[in-house]
Design an enzyme around this catalytic site. Structure first.
Site, PDB file in Angstrom:
ATOM      1  N   HIS A   1       5.892  -2.499   0.793  1.00  0.00           N
ATOM      2  CA  HIS A   1       4.450  -2.792   0.732  1.00  0.00           C
ATOM      3  C   HIS A   1       4.139  -4.182   1.291  1.00  0.00           C
ATOM      4  O   HIS A   1       3.150  -4.790   0.887  1.00  0.00           O
ATOM      5  CB  HIS A   1       3.944  -2.751  -0.710  1.00  0.00           C
ATOM      6  CG  HIS A   1       3.802  -1.381  -1.310  1.00  0.00           C
ATOM      7  ND1 HIS A   1       4.870  -0.621  -1.684  1.00  0.00           N
ATOM      8  CD2 HIS A   1       2.694  -0.642  -1.626  1.00  0.00           C
ATOM      9  CE1 HIS A   1       4.437   0.526  -2.217  1.00  0.00           C
ATOM     10  NE2 HIS A   1       3.132   0.534  -2.189  1.00  0.00           N
TER      11      HIS A   1
ATOM     12  N   GLU B   1      -1.345  10.567   5.188  1.00  0.00           N
ATOM     13  CA  GLU B   1      -1.563   9.574   6.253  1.00  0.00           C
ATOM     14  C   GLU B   1      -1.495  10.205   7.629  1.00  0.00           C
ATOM     15  O   GLU B   1      -2.267   9.847   8.530  1.00  0.00           O
ATOM     16  CB  GLU B   1      -0.541   8.437   6.161  1.00  0.00           C
ATOM     17  CG  GLU B   1      -0.842   7.401   5.100  1.00  0.00           C
ATOM     18  CD  GLU B   1      -0.580   7.896   3.689  1.00  0.00           C
ATOM     19  OE1 GLU B   1       0.079   8.945   3.561  1.00  0.00           O
ATOM     20  OE2 GLU B   1      -1.037   7.263   2.732  1.00  0.00           O
TER      21      GLU B   1
HETATM   22  C1  LIG Z   1       2.459   7.528   1.665  1.00  0.00           C
HETATM   23  C2  LIG Z   1       1.682   6.779   0.638  1.00  0.00           C
HETATM   24  N1  LIG Z   1       0.353   6.775   0.677  1.00  0.00           N
HETATM   25  C3  LIG Z   1      -0.360   6.104  -0.232  1.00  0.00           C
HETATM   26  C4  LIG Z   1       0.251   5.420  -1.234  1.00  0.00           C
HETATM   27  C5  LIG Z   1      -0.566   4.653  -2.256  1.00  0.00           C
HETATM   28  N2  LIG Z   1      -0.456   5.307  -3.550  1.00  0.00           N
HETATM   29  C6  LIG Z   1       0.408   4.896  -4.478  1.00  0.00           C
HETATM   30  S1  LIG Z   1       0.423   5.861  -5.826  1.00  0.00           S
HETATM   31  C7  LIG Z   1      -0.795   6.828  -5.196  1.00  0.00           C
HETATM   32  C8  LIG Z   1      -1.311   7.998  -5.956  1.00  0.00           C
HETATM   33  C9  LIG Z   1      -0.226   8.962  -6.211  1.00  0.00           C
HETATM   34  O1  LIG Z   1      -0.707  10.049  -6.905  1.00  0.00           O
HETATM   35  P1  LIG Z   1       0.301  11.081  -7.541  1.00  0.00           P
HETATM   36  O2  LIG Z   1       1.269  11.532  -6.505  1.00  0.00           O
HETATM   37  O3  LIG Z   1      -0.492  12.130  -8.214  1.00  0.00           O
HETATM   38  O4  LIG Z   1       1.137  10.226  -8.606  1.00  0.00           O
HETATM   39  P2  LIG Z   1       0.578   9.523  -9.897  1.00  0.00           P
HETATM   40  O5  LIG Z   1       0.180   8.134  -9.505  1.00  0.00           O
HETATM   41  O6  LIG Z   1      -0.543  10.314 -10.412  1.00  0.00           O
HETATM   42  O7  LIG Z   1       1.746   9.480 -10.811  1.00  0.00           O
HETATM   43  C10 LIG Z   1      -1.175   6.395  -3.942  1.00  0.00           C
HETATM   44  C11 LIG Z   1      -2.205   7.027  -3.111  1.00  0.00           C
HETATM   45  C12 LIG Z   1       1.649   5.417  -1.237  1.00  0.00           C
HETATM   46  N3  LIG Z   1       2.343   4.749  -2.143  1.00  0.00           N
HETATM   47  N4  LIG Z   1       2.340   6.110  -0.313  1.00  0.00           N
END
Ligand SMILES: Cc1ncc(C[n+]2csc(CCOP(=O)(O)OP(=O)(O)O)c2C)c(N)n1
Ligand SMILES: Cc1ncc(C[n+]2csc(CCOP(=O)(O)OP(=O)(O)O)c2C)c(N)n1
Ligand SMILES: [Mg+2]
Ligand SMILES: [Mg+2]
Lengths: 336, 325, 336, 325
Positions: D128, D59
């Site tokens: 959220h 972000e």
């Molecule tokens: C700072 C932030 N940006 C965006 C999100 C939205 N978001 C939630 S899970 C996710 C993907 C996360 O990917 P990863 O770290 O690979 O974990 P996974 O879901 O694959 O377990 C996103 C973008 C968030 N929760 N926090």
């Protein structure tokens, strides 16, 4: 007695080096005038001198065109001068006067000259990394053949933007050059004590950004590294990273006597300072002492005049304080 | 009682708390050399580099690690250097520190103090001058403290360190050298109890932090004109001492709030709105706010000065309030 | 027919593996119940299932003691169960009921059980990295022999806290274990497309944190890597990093049908899913099919009961909404 | 006129602006698959992945790079996914985007739109669900927009994209599916012009974003009781339409502000304080605010519901205001 031609290494471009020498002296003299302004209490805000680091500003910026982008840090006077900004307007800015690059509204830590592609020093360590990544992004979107360059300190590599910004530049294969001025200190702290791992270059490489390390007090080395990096970038090779090792010869700010480091260390560092080193190379190559001394004298004279001009310049009118805030909404007291 | 500066009083508070409780520790950039304003001078010599800890330039990690360290049974005091730099650690403060106790149903406690030197100070320009205390009052879970005197900087910092909830602690850079009497020993100042800096019957001026002194000076000027202003120093913005303000307004019938922060959306709006809501019948004149115009803070001294909430401006606004009724 | 002893690799600890198998089934069954709760609209907020990633939760957490610290991500149910939290209280939390681990105030994305050292899942990607670094810092300040562990996704390595938190742990030589679950996706995005450089391990190494890569669908490999890392940390060796490669077998959330990836890819991934793989090892080692099927059956029965309990559980009283906000100041409407 | 949802209206606005101006581009996580709420569905097919760009989970870089890209002649629209995550990029928005134009003496322009889906929505819990629009009104240099209807989401997003200054653009998650009439073609809604959602003579209810609809419902209930409430939808919080509010209060003599954000330190305080300052003589009853209690947002549906500013609560508060005078 003319120096025999054989003593000049073949690959030395004497004119280029003379121009570096002149510019390095201009930066040094500007910084000295800025320190003077601080002593005379004509600058109240913090001044972060780049004395001892002139070779990086010069070696990098001489490879940038006027329409290339530069963004810098709190220690940004040298970079700004090297990018081609007008010293008179800069000094007026430091003194908060009308005619300053930003009408006196930004000051030393926000020195900027958009006319020459200098998008600003920044008061927030590492913030310029994102801005440069974004400028490079815009260049790519617009299909231009420009480069965006960011210069920051070794302390900046411990902030998130180092990772996020370099990753960004790599993922989008942007025309961005990142330069880390590794002067061993972040304010009063030795950066090594607060930095894990092998250092800036390894961090950049781990983000996919090819990195080189150079002696930042050797303007020829910096120039060469920057030339190669900029050429690779312009050829569409994506971002590049340069770490330039140097030493901050003054305190962190004009107000910092830097008692936290031994005198020996500073004395030793002075023996490697970049202007004298270049002067030696030039002298060895047969350039007359008078020529080199002339650069120093010219620079001092220029900056004395620049300082005198700034002292005599008027304050910005108060109306400036309400200008360039935003188009919508009246910011004035009583308007809300 | 001893006379000392605002900065020294904060240092004494921290040192006393560190002596009292081995789980109190401080972390921030350059603390080992005394901190950028000298507020930590000499402390590393007494407490060592583990408890007066340097930090990388990683505001987000400083604050975020402090949240983890606070949840794991220590009491970190984190130094943000300038309130402006705390903006590099907002997720950590707002989404983590402030919410952990509630979000985890009371399992977590976050005894954390975030020191944020604030305010305009010597041509520091737009990125080193902000007063953002109002923001944090809007965030459930946070205590917001704005001491205005050396004594309060001691007593409130001690209270903040003892708080089991996160505290955002604003010291005004312009007051580091301000001298005053400071009580010896273990004296804390409770949250939510205002201080009447000056009594008066004609007008209530609510303020906090450095602006309290401007308000007091304005009140002295006004006294010479026959207007007796009561100056209330809120000391803490959350919780804030509504009762003290209401009682004063009941007496004076007039309210003015003065602060250095931008007026639009500042905490003055909360105070003014609350008084307008609750003291309608008491008010003889409209409530009045005085803060900065909604402009970034400029570097050039005259432009910076233009934004300051001075005794003159406060007095002028106060006269207008009094003459309106 | 008993399997000849020679077919069992000597170093297999069958009891340990059986316990892994049981726990992996418990996690899977819990996730399936959570998905069911979503289908039945008893959970309105997002559910991020960890189906397919059970081996990492189990392999890491079996090396942590109860008083070691764990922090997790949005996809944290498995980690929390593996750390020893009570499934009944967890499911009540998911359904927002009284008796939930956090009285129903946190829900799935903030699942936590401080009693077993589980300091919370986190709704902000990478935020738990700082929290873990800080927990490890507290452990060191208190002179304890505990470890703090953070599990996060491959998407998290593109946020600043990855750099700042790992650097912090290295600089202070903290007892911290960082585990990256590399499932190839960040939400609907393939992480490779948004990640510069050679990957998570190289980034960690560049920050001075020794890193290993393991097959995250092989619980034995994860167990072994975690055992070594935790031993090194407990011996005072500073932080360690593990990347565990895996695949997210479901959509990102219960609501995500994941149309952005080919069915073939998912089918192929199912063929490598960790529970069946471990079952095969155990079967090869002579463990009876009935024993393994019993684990699945027991897990399903347990989680059916857990789900039934949660459905029947009461809502938290409204007063909970004002509790545990902060000691100072009344947060209620009308109090201000 | 066509009927479409709030989400579709935003998409249409973006698509139209992207067709009009090749320098407009959007960047955020998962945009290539339509964005997390489908607000970008189909756009990558039309505009390609350079202009509807995915982003790493960064972000701070998304926003920070957008500042650089805006200063270098493009017009980025950045998607923060949840307003809460924008807290990972506060330095970039507050210290950089908002101040660049001023700090560099007008050399920089930062034509940037920051889209921040806000508000409570289906048990999204503390991290959220936040409504932090008030914060940004306090920051000089920022425009703050909170559309409440599909038509406004089109007209205001177009205006935001054309703004040469940074705009923080709050879409309420609960309204994605809300349908309404949307003007065809190139219609923009200017900043700072409120919409009277309902006329009335007895009481002015000021609101914005999703709460406008609760206020309108409340007004309908009140009408059945003989109380005619005028509902004003501010649409933009900075600049905000003081004149419209003052005119309405001059007519009704009573002001109430309703919003979903935490009441303490919310923008309702600014509106209430401003009216209390400027409309003292017009006011027949004390101003009144209605927002959330100062607690983090809980996950369990009943606890979440408890925090909502509902038509019932608005009507109840309005009755109290009317009966006070
Ligand atoms: C700072 C932030 N940006 C965006 C999100 C939205 N978001 C939630 S899970 C996710 C993907 C996360 O990917 P990863 O770290 O690979 O974990 P996974 O879901 O694959 O377990 C996103 C973008 C968030 N929760 N926090
Ligand atoms: C985010 C942030 N944190 C802290 C500071 C205060 N600060 C100003 S300069 C500086 C040291 C920077 O060190 P480095 O990056 O090495 O640059 P140098 O001063 O050596 O040129 C610090 C900590 C800041 N400006 N921004
Ligand atoms: Mg340095
Ligand atoms: Mg992933």
């Amino acid at each position: 007695m003319p120096v025999p031609a054989t003593q000049v290494p073949r690959n030395l471009d004497i004119d280029r080096l003379l121009s570096h020498h002149r510019l390095m002296w201009r930066i040094r003299a500007f910084e000295e005038a800025a320190l003077q302004a601080n002593t005379e209490k004509l600058v109240l805000g913090a001044i972060h001198p780049s004395i001892g680091q002139e070779a990086i500003a010069v070696g990098v910026c001489c490879n940038l065109n006027r329409d290339d982008i530069l963004s810098s840090t709190h220690r940004g006077h040298g970079h700004t001068l090297a990018k081609g900004a007008d010293a008179t307007a800069m000094m007026r800015e430091l003194l908060g006067r009308e005619g300053g690059t930003s009408h006196g509204k930004g000051g030393s830590m926000h020195i900027a000259d958009f006319e020459v592609g200098m998008l600003g020093a920044n008061g927030v360590v590492a913030a310029n990394i994102h801005i440069t990544a974004g400028a490079a992004h815009a260049i790519r979107l617009r299909g231009e053949n420009r480069v965006a360059c960011s210069i920051f300190g070794d302390g900046a590599i411990n902030r998130g933007p180092f990772l996020e910004g370099l990753n960004w530049a790599k993922v989008f294969e942007l025309p961005a050059l990142f330069v880390c001025e590794d002067n061993g200190f972040a304010s009063t702290t030795r950066t090594a004590a607060m930095t894990g791992g092998p250092g800036p270059a390894a961090r950049a490489e781990a983000l996919g950004v090819p990195a080189v390390e150079v002696d930042g007090n050797d303007v020829m080395a910096v120039d060469e590294a920057a030339r190669e990096a900029v050429a690779a970038i312009r050829a569409g090779g994506g971002p590049r990273f340069i770490v330039a090792k140097t030493y901050r010869l003054t305190g962190h700010t004009a107000a910092d006597a830097a008692p936290y480091r031994p005198k020996d260390e500073v004395d030793e560092a002075w023996r490697h300072e970049p202007i004298a080193r270049l002067a030696q190379v030039l002298a060895d190559a047969g350039v007359k002492g008078a020529v080199l001394a002339g650069h120093e004298r010219d620079a001092r004279e220029e900056m004395d005049a620049v300082y005198a001009d700034a002292k005599a310049a008027p304050w910005p009118p108060l109306s400036r304080g309400y200008e360039d805030v935003q188009d919508a909404g009246d910011p004035r007291q009583g308007a809300f | 009682m001893a006379t000392m500066t605002y900065g020294e009083a904060g240092k004494q508070a921290l040192a006393e708390e560190m002596r009292r409780d081995p789980l109190v520790w401080a972390v921030g950039e350059d603390l080992g050399r005394g901190g950028v304003f000298g507020q930590y001078k000499g402390l590393v010599e007494e407490f060592g580099p583990l408890r007066i800890s340097d930090a990388p330039i990683s505001e987000a990690a400083i604050l975020g690690a402090a949240v983890g360290a606070a949840m794991t049974g220590t009491r970190p005091v984190v130094e943000m250097r300038f309130a402006d730099f705390a903006l590099c650690a907002v997720d950590e403060l707002i989404n983590q520190a402030a919410k952990a106790r509630f979000m985890f149903g009371g399992q977590a406690r976050v005894p954390l103090v975030v020191r944020e030197p604030m305010g305009m100070w010597r041509s520091s320009a737009a990125q080193h001058s902000q007063s953002l205390e109002g923001w944090y009052t809007h965030i459930p879970g946070l205590v917001v403290v704005c001491p205005s005197t050396p004594a309060d900087n001691k007593g409130l910092l001690k209270a903040a360190i003892r708080s089991d909830d996160p505290v955002v602690y604003f010291e005004h850079k312009n007051m580091w050298a301000l001298e005053g009497e400071v009580p010896d020993g273990d004296v804390t100042v409770p949250f939510g109890v205002a201080r009447t800096a000056r009594e008066g019957r004609d007008l209530t001026i609510v303020s906090w932090s450095a602006t309290v002194h401007a308000a007091t000076k304005a009140a002295e000027t006004l006294a010479g004109e026959g207007i007796e202003a009561e100056v209330i120093d809120l000391r803490t913005l959350w919780p804030w001492d509504r009762e003290a303000v209401f009682a004063s307004v009941a007496k004076t019938g007039r309210l003015m709030v003065a602060h250095e922060a931008v007026q639009v959306g500042g905490f003055g709006a909360e105070v003014a709105a609350t008084v307008a809501e609750h003291c309608f019948k008491d008010l003889k004149a409209p409530v009045k706010r005085l803060g900065s115009p909604r402009v970034p803070i400029a570097y050039a001294p005259p432009l910076e000065d233009m934004l300051r909430v001075t005794p003159e401006k406060i007095a002028e606004a106060a006269r207008a309030v009094v003459s309106e009724s």
